[in-house]
Design a protein around this motif. Sequence first.
Motif, PDB file in Angstrom:
ATOM      1  N   CYS A  15      -8.777   2.055   6.624  1.00  0.00           N
ATOM      2  CA  CYS A  15      -8.115   1.138   7.545  1.00  0.00           C
ATOM      3  C   CYS A  15      -6.688   0.914   7.076  1.00  0.00           C
ATOM      4  O   CYS A  15      -6.417   0.934   5.871  1.00  0.00           O
ATOM      5  N   GLY A  16      -5.797   0.653   8.014  1.00  0.00           N
ATOM      6  CA  GLY A  16      -4.403   0.330   7.691  1.00  0.00           C
ATOM      7  C   GLY A  16      -3.788   1.395   6.815  1.00  0.00           C
ATOM      8  O   GLY A  16      -3.898   2.601   7.080  1.00  0.00           O
ATOM      9  N   THR A  17      -3.203   0.933   5.722  1.00  0.00           N
ATOM     10  CA  THR A  17      -2.546   1.834   4.784  1.00  0.00           C
ATOM     11  C   THR A  17      -3.486   2.942   4.297  1.00  0.00           C
ATOM     12  O   THR A  17      -3.093   4.109   4.199  1.00  0.00           O
ATOM     13  N   ALA A  18      -4.730   2.581   4.022  1.00  0.00           N
ATOM     14  CA  ALA A  18      -5.684   3.599   3.541  1.00  0.00           C
ATOM     15  C   ALA A  18      -5.934   4.642   4.628  1.00  0.00           C
ATOM     16  O   ALA A  18      -6.183   5.813   4.331  1.00  0.00           O
ATOM     17  N   GLN A  24      -8.733   0.462  -1.047  1.00  0.00           N
ATOM     18  CA  GLN A  24      -8.264  -0.201  -2.260  1.00  0.00           C
ATOM     19  C   GLN A  24      -9.326  -1.190  -2.736  1.00  0.00           C
ATOM     20  O   GLN A  24      -9.820  -1.096  -3.842  1.00  0.00           O
ATOM     21  N   SER A  25      -9.674  -2.130  -1.853  1.00  0.00           N
ATOM     22  CA  SER A  25     -10.553  -3.235  -2.267  1.00  0.00           C
ATOM     23  C   SER A  25     -12.010  -2.799  -2.392  1.00  0.00           C
ATOM     24  O   SER A  25     -12.769  -3.381  -3.163  1.00  0.00           O
ATOM     25  N   GLY A  26     -12.409  -1.818  -1.586  1.00  0.00           N
ATOM     26  CA  GLY A  26     -13.826  -1.456  -1.525  1.00  0.00           C
ATOM     27  C   GLY A  26     -14.647  -2.512  -0.800  1.00  0.00           C
ATOM     28  O   GLY A  26     -15.872  -2.497  -0.850  1.00  0.00           O
ATOM     29  N   VAL A  70      -0.435  -8.594  -1.310  1.00  0.00           N
ATOM     30  CA  VAL A  70      -1.290  -8.299  -0.159  1.00  0.00           C
ATOM     31  C   VAL A  70      -0.929  -6.935   0.438  1.00  0.00           C
ATOM     32  O   VAL A  70      -1.795  -6.158   0.848  1.00  0.00           O
ATOM     33  N   VAL A  71       0.354  -6.635   0.450  1.00  0.00           N
ATOM     34  CA  VAL A  71       0.819  -5.353   1.005  1.00  0.00           C
ATOM     35  C   VAL A  71       0.479  -4.218   0.021  1.00  0.00           C
ATOM     36  O   VAL A  71       0.842  -4.276  -1.150  1.00  0.00           O
ATOM     37  N   GLY A  72      -0.187  -3.198   0.519  1.00  0.00           N
ATOM     38  CA  GLY A  72      -0.603  -2.094  -0.347  1.00  0.00           C
ATOM     39  C   GLY A  72       0.551  -1.140  -0.634  1.00  0.00           C
ATOM     40  O   GLY A  72       1.223  -0.678   0.283  1.00  0.00           O
ATOM     41  N   LEU A  94       4.349   0.398   9.013  1.00  0.00           N
ATOM     42  CA  LEU A  94       3.473  -0.732   8.655  1.00  0.00           C
ATOM     43  C   LEU A  94       4.116  -1.570   7.540  1.00  0.00           C
ATOM     44  O   LEU A  94       4.113  -2.806   7.591  1.00  0.00           O
ATOM     45  N   LYS A  95       4.693  -0.888   6.525  1.00  0.00           N
ATOM     46  CA  LYS A  95       5.349  -1.636   5.427  1.00  0.00           C
ATOM     47  C   LYS A  95       6.452  -2.527   5.994  1.00  0.00           C
ATOM     48  O   LYS A  95       6.584  -3.695   5.624  1.00  0.00           O
ATOM     49  N   VAL A 102     -10.197  -7.461   3.699  1.00  0.00           N
ATOM     50  CA  VAL A 102     -10.503  -7.839   5.084  1.00  0.00           C
ATOM     51  C   VAL A 102     -12.009  -7.702   5.321  1.00  0.00           C
ATOM     52  O   VAL A 102     -12.508  -6.627   5.632  1.00  0.00           O
TER      53      VAL A 102
HETATM   54  C1  F6R Z   1      -1.303  -2.834   4.328  1.00  0.00           C
HETATM   55  C2  F6R Z   1      -2.607  -2.967   3.733  1.00  0.00           C
HETATM   56  C3  F6R Z   1      -3.786  -2.901   4.643  1.00  0.00           C
HETATM   57  C4  F6R Z   1      -4.974  -2.271   3.912  1.00  0.00           C
HETATM   58  C5  F6R Z   1      -6.244  -2.322   4.791  1.00  0.00           C
HETATM   59  C6  F6R Z   1      -7.410  -1.635   4.117  1.00  0.00           C
HETATM   60  O1  F6R Z   1      -0.292  -2.886   3.371  1.00  0.00           O
HETATM   61  O2  F6R Z   1      -2.723  -3.150   2.561  1.00  0.00           O
HETATM   62  O3  F6R Z   1      -3.501  -2.211   5.815  1.00  0.00           O
HETATM   63  O4  F6R Z   1      -4.646  -0.957   3.606  1.00  0.00           O
HETATM   64  O5  F6R Z   1      -6.570  -3.641   5.073  1.00  0.00           O
HETATM   65  O6  F6R Z   1      -7.691  -2.232   2.894  1.00  0.00           O
HETATM   66  P1  F6R Z   1      -8.536  -1.503   1.778  1.00  0.00           P
HETATM   67  O7  F6R Z   1      -7.735  -0.362   1.281  1.00  0.00           O
HETATM   68  O8  F6R Z   1      -8.779  -2.548   0.760  1.00  0.00           O
HETATM   69  O9  F6R Z   1      -9.789  -1.014   2.444  1.00  0.00           O
END
Ligand code: F6R
Length: 592
Positions: free
Chosen positions: A294-297, A342-344, A392-394, A472-473, A589
């Motif tokens: 999702c998102g950055t990932a 990132q978070s899993g 918060v921003v990846g 997105l950034k 999220v």
């Molecule tokens: C944007 C950002 C989000 C995450 C997304 C998925 O900078 O960080 O778009 O990439 O919410 O989060 P993870 O990687 O934790 O699954």
Amino acid sequence: MCGIFGYVGKSNRAQDIVFEGLKTLEYRGYDSWGVAAKVKKHFFIEKHIGKIGNSKLNSKLSGLNSKLSIGHTRWATHGGVTVENAHPHLDCTKTIAVMHNGIIENYEFFKKDLIGKGHMFVSETDTEVVPHLIEEYLKKGFGFSTSVRNTFNLLTGLNAIIVAFAPSSEIVAVKNGSPLVLGADREGLFISSDVSGLISHTRKIIFLEDNQMIILGKKIKLFELPQGKEIRPVFHKIDWKFEKEDRGKFKYFLLKEIYDQPKIIENIALNYSQEAKKLARLVETAFGTFMLGCGTASYAALAGVYFFSRVANKHVNFSIGSEFNYLENYLTPQSLVIPISQSGETIDVIEPVKRAREKGSKIAAVVNVLGSTLYRQADTKIMLGAGMEKAVVGTKSFTAMVSVLLLTAFALAKREKEGERLLRKTAKNVREILRDDFVLKIKKIAEKLKDKEHIFLIGRGVSYATALEASLKLKETSYVHAEGFAGGELKHGVIALIEKDTPCIVFAPNDETYDDILSNAQEIKARGGFMIGIGPKENNVFDVFLKTEDLSIATIIPQVVISQLLAFYLAIKKGVKDPDKPRNLAKSVTVK
Ligand code: F6R
């Protein structure tokens, strides 16, 4: 997203323990918070909107002796950001305190019914039905934990619910979504949204799995739902190293994490050969590979699709997590699903992964957080090794994801050494970009863009993924409206938005996309666009140019690092208060 922390035990400073615990969960992102503490027979509550920051617990609460307390940081779903809507929520007798992460889909039905029975509601939340439903079951003579179980069994949606009960001095937690971790030390029992919240107290923990209920009181009892069959709780001893998050010389974690990147890329170049081969073997033998994020990932996963195709002539599929449920009909036990996170803990990834497991597909998770839900669900686990990401921003997690996927594509092509060399060269270029003289050029561009309302970004091939990630950034960090496009797409409609001096960032690596992306840049310039070029070769279509090394397919990494810096300095120039915690966003999220 919502942070949860609870304590029951011998200490009579339960509310202070919980308040300190909540501070460790602040990075998850939230917009209000609250703490409930049992004193004598009832709960006392303190709630606020905004961040905890440097606040202290109100003297009314902090002065009390309490051995049972729960606290919550809320990321609003149902009902605005108000003190009333902040958790915990109480029943009419003020003996049941509830906090929640998730969405109760059928709450309206119960709310209407409970109001009809005379229950008083003070918030607009879905959560508030829970204490009142429990109260109803207690009135009917059920015990506390049975009342919680019965209530939970009524609810639809993916939820984690934590209930503290004053008469028995117990906490009951139950879930079918959102992570919950329990911990124990000699003095008491703890519950938290993640392990990092517990680590200063104990390393003896239990991960609560979906459809389990746990009672924390004089001792711990664990049950399966929906029937309530008792099962034996199994403690894990956590021996992971948790780095102390430290901003070092940087004012913001975001900037520090951008500067962490060369080391992370180098580490992956030097130490990930086995991991890359392991993942490559799975891709090789699978009958259909699907990457999710999702998102950055998701943009890292999209870049992966280009890597596998270009480097290893291998087709892999990609979907954003929240759409995968609608595409998964063709999954079989021979399929490989690669969730990237990132978070899993991203529910939009975890849910489709659960369904893929039910279909017998193999799961190879690429994650940054050890012990996270995705990590535990996966058959094969590839750790990103980016270190804790606090902003918060990846940023660094994206670079690590892209680096791992790049190395895997080279491993699949049996050209591992070439991949390692390319990543080492990339790390060197990122170091150069982070030097003051280069950053100064970026700051000057940020100054030019600071009053612009719209920014467009274009790229082709793997740089299309760059355009999406960079936009997105810019959006989430500096709140400017930025849109990323595949270079060829603009003329199919969006070019209508280009006016005199509309800024457009062009990602132009030295690859097969170069000539075509320059043609697209010319089309925009002809309509008045202000052109910012990023790539290894200068061209007179660009009004401003930022040079990267020519790193073939890895050029995505310096391109994205430049965009991260641009987003950060634009945010600073626009007076964004705290670039580490952009408005409305959460780090993890955990709701759909
Ligand atoms: C944007 C950002 C989000 C995450 C997304 C998925 O900078 O960080 O778009 O990439 O919410 O989060 P993870 O990687 O934790 O699954």
